[in-house]
Each structure stands twice: as structure tokens, then as C-alpha cells.
Design an enzyme around this catalytic site. Structure first.
Site, PDB file in Angstrom:
ATOM      1  CB  CYS A   1      -1.055  -0.032   1.097  1.00 37.73           C
ATOM      2  SG  CYS A   1      -2.524   1.207   0.696  1.00 37.73           S
TER       3      CYS A   1
ATOM      4  CG  HIS B   1      -3.253  -3.208   3.627  1.00 37.08           C
ATOM      5  ND1 HIS B   1      -2.127  -2.434   4.247  1.00 37.08           N
ATOM      6  CD2 HIS B   1      -4.058  -2.257   2.992  1.00 37.08           C
ATOM      7  CE1 HIS B   1      -2.251  -1.254   3.881  1.00 37.08           C
ATOM      8  NE2 HIS B   1      -3.523  -0.879   3.219  1.00 37.08           N
TER       9      HIS B   1
ATOM     10  CD  GLU C   1       0.038  -4.626   5.847  1.00 42.14           C
ATOM     11  OE1 GLU C   1       0.132  -5.542   4.714  1.00 42.14           O
ATOM     12  OE2 GLU C   1      -0.232  -3.472   5.743  1.00 42.14           O
TER      13      GLU C   1
END
Lengths: 201, 332
Positions: free
Chosen positions: A86, A180, A182
């Protein structure tokens, strides 16, 4: 034993740290995660992840601390792997093409143009399935005020697509994702990045 | 794959997207601004977002009267001026203000005690919105109720517009202390705590209906008391397990200096809101940058010392017990 550094400026730092720890465990690869807060920390890392957050804020931090210069040196001289998600994806680009692009000073490492907030504001943030080349399975991705990669050139290649838009690209050891990884439990991209790091001499 | 199919797969406004947005703010400073020029100063200083207001809390406090959501034209002007996220405040319980601000396109809503509360009984049911909410709290009960109602981010209430850090520290320590205490509690005790935390819904409903709540009475929207109790019990067990709130937790209400920001971060905040503290000081540009640096380097005293030099005057501060209105007492 390799060390993956997570840029600890601002944003999803602990999420990346935890994802890499889990990825090390699940792959059986030997390694550790370190947080990068000063330019001195860069030398200890074999690969670096730039988390999601605010690209303007993170860019200022990287330049003010001198971390930016160290990363650029290590990528240029040692081909160090870097993953940007991002905001991190924005910072890896050579060119930012939105109309207030002068506000971000990127690391200019990858042959690509990015457009920030390409889908709109938070209201337009979304989850969707993206097609990732070479992974052989669809990937569930989280896009939060996400950028898109509008163009790649030279040795930079698109690796993930969503509705004809490039949302992931790779250039040798550099990996840029506009979403994302994560934030979800599928560690495919973290494991993929670890392999890039391990391959380094 | 057809375009239509792709569109159906696309999901907006999920909890993951709302909480994810808040996570992207971690380690950052969110600054109150009242016009485009201030918003640009905040962005240039490294703020992760701005809160668009007509008046900062210190002025709201000084001027009195009913404080409402800001003029959408003002907010739009700020949205056009910066690329970082723009947040805005709506009154407690005023879901129509929230709907209007969502339609305008703000990135996050603050259901805020700084504005005059609109609903004497209920906070907004935040799950129905596509954009995420941040809400203030003084204690774990308020935090957990707001999370149950759908807040994607929590902040301390502190005492806004005072430049006095004591209430923010009070609220942070109370929330943190209650989270630590959960570790010592068995499930049966946590269930009792969940029951206690749902009492404000019971009280509101009894005030409205004039009779006692039974198992079939909805006490918040369509939700029955037992369902809320069970959900809050689950949230509390998760908090016990992870030893923090399940959403991002910022400090707010009284932060005026880099050291104020640093102490809140050391006490466990994920980031800070600075309201009147920047643009009510004598050198906003310098102070804004200093507070951003202080949050990034909260555990490095030498950096705090350096960035605190020659900042000019901080905003004028106020003693809490001399205040006419305590904003933190709004909301329940």
C-alpha cells in the site's frame, strides 16, 4: 539466519512483524524480524518491508532519518529485497501520477507509475479476490484507500491484477503490492518474500 | 470472469476494512484543523490524518452554546486540500449527521463528546455504516460498549480544549488497569462484568418505556439484552487473551506538548489526537512537526528534549476543577 527488517515509521508495523514471524515458523526457514527505526538499523537487515500507513508521513520519516538513502544504497549495491504494501508500494515507485504527487518523495526504485487513492476514499475501500500470476490460486486481498500501479516498464512486471488494474508488481528482488497482505491470515506473499531474502548470498 | 461477477465479489465496509483503516493510523498524529491552510500545515508536518472542524475544542468551550457537525462546505474544502484521510465529528447519537458526513465522503467519523450530545439514550449503531467510527472512552466499560456498537477505533476522552493532560492519563490508566485485571478473572466473573457493562442499555430502555426490561425487550436497536451480554462477554474474553483492546487505541483530550504525546505513547496509546494543542499555540508549524517527531520517537528522551526546544507558547491551559463543563461526562 536471515533478518527481515520492518520499517517502523508508522502504520501496520506489528502486523508485518507478526506475519513474518509466522511465515518463518510455517516455512521452517531460519530467521528473525527486526524493526528499522534509524539508518544504522538498515545494515542489519537482509530484506526490508515497508508497511501500509500514510505514504506522506512514512516518506518524510524515511528521508529525515536517512533510512531512505541507506535502503537505496543497499538495493543498488547488494540487490537487497524490499517489499512495499500500500503506502510502501507508493514509495517504491519511480513515478507518482496523482494531482498532488509533489507531496510524496518516493524511493524511486521500481520502474512503475502509481496513482494514490486510485479507487477513492475510505468509503470505496474493499475486499476482493485478485488474480496472482504464478501462484495458481486466487488471493483474497484487502484494499484500503489503495493505490494502483498504472504502468510498468523495463524489468518491472505486473504480478497481480484486479479488474484490468495492476495491483502487484515485481522487479527482480523488489515487490510492490497495492493491498495489505499483513491484514489477512494468508501468508503467501510474506513467504514468497522470505524466499527472495533467503536466495541472497 | 465478467465484470458483473467481479462486482459481486467486492465487499465494502467490512469490519476488517474499518479496523484495518484504523491500523494504518498507528504511530501517527491526527490533528484538528478548521480550514484548508491549517490542513496543509498538518499534512506537511507529517500528520497521518486531519479532523475537520469549524471550531477547535478550546473555542467550543469558550463560546458555549450547542456544538454541531461542521459545515460540509468547510469539510469539503479540507478534503480537497490534502491527500491524507479527513475525519469529521458528529454529535453522540446523531445518526443523521453521521449519514450526511458519510455521504460527503469523510474517511472516518468521530462520535464525539466535544459536540453537544443529540440523543439522551443511545449512541449510534455504527455497524450500519460503510465508513469506520472512532469513539471516546473514560473506562473499559465505555470502550467495550462502543466496540460492541461497531467502533473501529477507541480514544481516551481526556478533557478536550484544556491543554491539560491529566484526564487523558487518567482514562488511559483506568482502561489499561482494567485490562490487566481481566487476567486475574475467571469466566464467571467476566460474565458478571459483561452484565454490569450492559446496564446502561437497560437503564436507557427503562427510561424510555417506563417499565422493566425483560428477555424479549430490545435494548439497543433490534438487539436483546442477553445477546448484547453474550457479545460483550466474548469481547472481554478476547481482551483478556490479547491484553489490549481489539481495536486501535489513541490518546486524546489535553495533549499540548511533545512530552505529552510521548507520555501517552509510553502508557500504551497507539497514536495521538491533538485538538486545540497545535493551532492554539504560538507556532503551529513548528509544534505540529515536533509532536509528530515525539510520537515516532516516544521512547527516546534525547529526541523529546531536542524537539521541545524553542516551540514558543503552548496553548493556554486550564485546571480541570475550575471548568464549567466537563466534556468527558457526555456519553456513557
Amino acid at each position: 539466519m536471515v533478518k527481515v527488517g520492518v520499517i517502523a515509521a508508522q502504520g501496520a508495523i506489528s502486523e508485518h512483524r507478526d506475519a513474518f514471524k509466522k511465515a518463518f515458523k510455517e516455512t521452517g526457514l531460519k530467521g528473525d524480524v527486526v524493526l528499522i527505526r534509524d539508518k544504522e538499523d538498515v545494515s542489519a537487515a537482509d530484506g526490508i518491508a515497508i508497511p501500509g500507513g500514510e505514504s506522506t508521513t512514512i516518506a518524510k520519516y524515511l528521508h529525515r532519518t536517512g533510512i531512505a538513502g541507506e535502503i537505496i544504497k543497499k538495493v543498488t549495491n547488494e540487490n537487497m529485497p524490499v517489499m512495499g504494501t500500500c503506502a510502501g508500494c507508493v514509495l517504491l515507485a519511480k513515478e507518482i501520477i496523482d494531482d498532488q504527487s509533489e507531496k510524496v518523495n518516493p524511493l524511486s526504485l521500481m520502474n512503475m507509475s502509481v496513482k494514490r487513492n486510485a479507487f477513492g476514499r475510505q468509503r470505496e475501500s474493499f475486499e476482493a479476490t485478485v488474480n496472482v500470476e504464478d501462484f495458481g490460486k486466487p488471493y483474497h486481498a484487502v484494499f484500503i484507500r489503495a493505490p494502483t500501479i498504472t504502468k510498468t516498464w523495463g524489468n518491472c512486471k505486473p504480478i497481480a491484477m484486479f479488474e484490468n488494474k495492476i495491483v502487484g508488481a515485481q522487479q527482480d528482488n523488489l515487490l510492490a503490492l497495492s493491498f495489505h497482505p499483513e491484514l489477512t491470515s494468508d501468508l503467501m506473499f510474506h513467504k514468497y518474500f522470505l524466499k527472495l531474502v533467503i536466495k541472497q548470498p | 470472469m465478467t465484470k458483473e461477477l467481479d462486482f459481486k465479489q467486492l465487499r465494502h465496509g467490512t469490519e476488517l476494512l474499518k479496523r484495518g483503516f484504523a491500523k494504518m493510523q498507528k504511530g501517527g498524529v491526527i490533528m484538528d484543523v478548521t480550514n484548508a491552510e491549517q490542513a496543509k500545515i498538518a499534512e506537511e508536518a507529517g500528520a497521518v490524518a486531519v479532523m475537520a472542524l469549524e471550531r477547535v475544542p478550546a473555542d467550543i468551550r469558550a463560546q458555549g452554546g450547542v456544538a454541531r457537525m461542521a459545515d460540509p462546505a468547510k469539510i469539503q474544502e479540507i478534503m480537497d486540500a490534502v491527500t491524507i484521510p479527513v475525519m469529521a465529528k458528529c454529535r453522540i447519537g446523531h445518526f443523521a449527521e453521521a449519514q450526511a458526513l458519510e455521504a460527503l465522503g469523510v474517511d472516518m467519523l468521530d462520535e464525539s463528546e466535544v459536540l453537544t450530545p443529540a440523543d439522551p439514550f443511545y449512541h449510534i449503531d455504527k455497524r450500519g455504516f460503510t465508513i469506520p467510527f472512532v469513539c471516546g472512552c473514560r473506562n473499559l466499560g465505555e470502550a467495550v460498549r462502543r466496540i460492541w456498537e461497531g467502533a473501529a477505533m477507541i480514544r481516551t476522552k481526556g478533557e478536550a480544549g484544556t491543554g491539560n493532560i491529566i484526564e487523558a492519563i487518567r482514562h488511559q490508566r483506568i482502561v489499561d488497569g482494567s485490562i490487566k485485571h481481566l487476567k486475574l478473572m475467571e469466566d464467571a466473573d467476566i460474565y458478571l462484568l459483561a452484565e454490569e457493562y450492559t446496564q446502561s442499555y437497560v437503564k436507557a430502555t427503562e427510561e424510555i418505556t417506563g417499565r422493566e426490561v425483560d428477555v424479549n425487550t430490545p435494548v439497543f436497536g433490534k438487539y436483546l439484552l442477553d445477546d448484547i451480554k453474550q457479545d460483550i462477554f466474548e469481547i472481554l474474553k478476547e481482551i483478556k487473551e490479547i491484553q489490549r483492546l481489539p481495536v486501535v487505541n489513541f490518546a486524546a483530550g489535553g495533549i499540548a506538548t511533545p512530552a505529552d504525546a510521548a507520555i501517552m505513547m509510553q502508557l500504551g496509546s497507539d497514536g495521538v489526537f491533538v485538538g486545540s494543542g497545535i493551532f492554539k499555540s504560538s507556532n503551529p508549524t513548528k509544534r505540529a512537526k515536533a509532536i509528530v517527531d515525539a510520537v515516532a520517537n516516544y521512547d527516546k528522551p534525547e529526541v523529546i528534549a531536542e524537539v521541545s526546544k524553542n516551540l514558543g507558547d503552548a496553548m493556554p491551559g486550564q485546571e480541570i476543577d475550575k471548568l464549567d463543563v466537563r466534556l468527558q461526562e457526555r456519553g456513557w
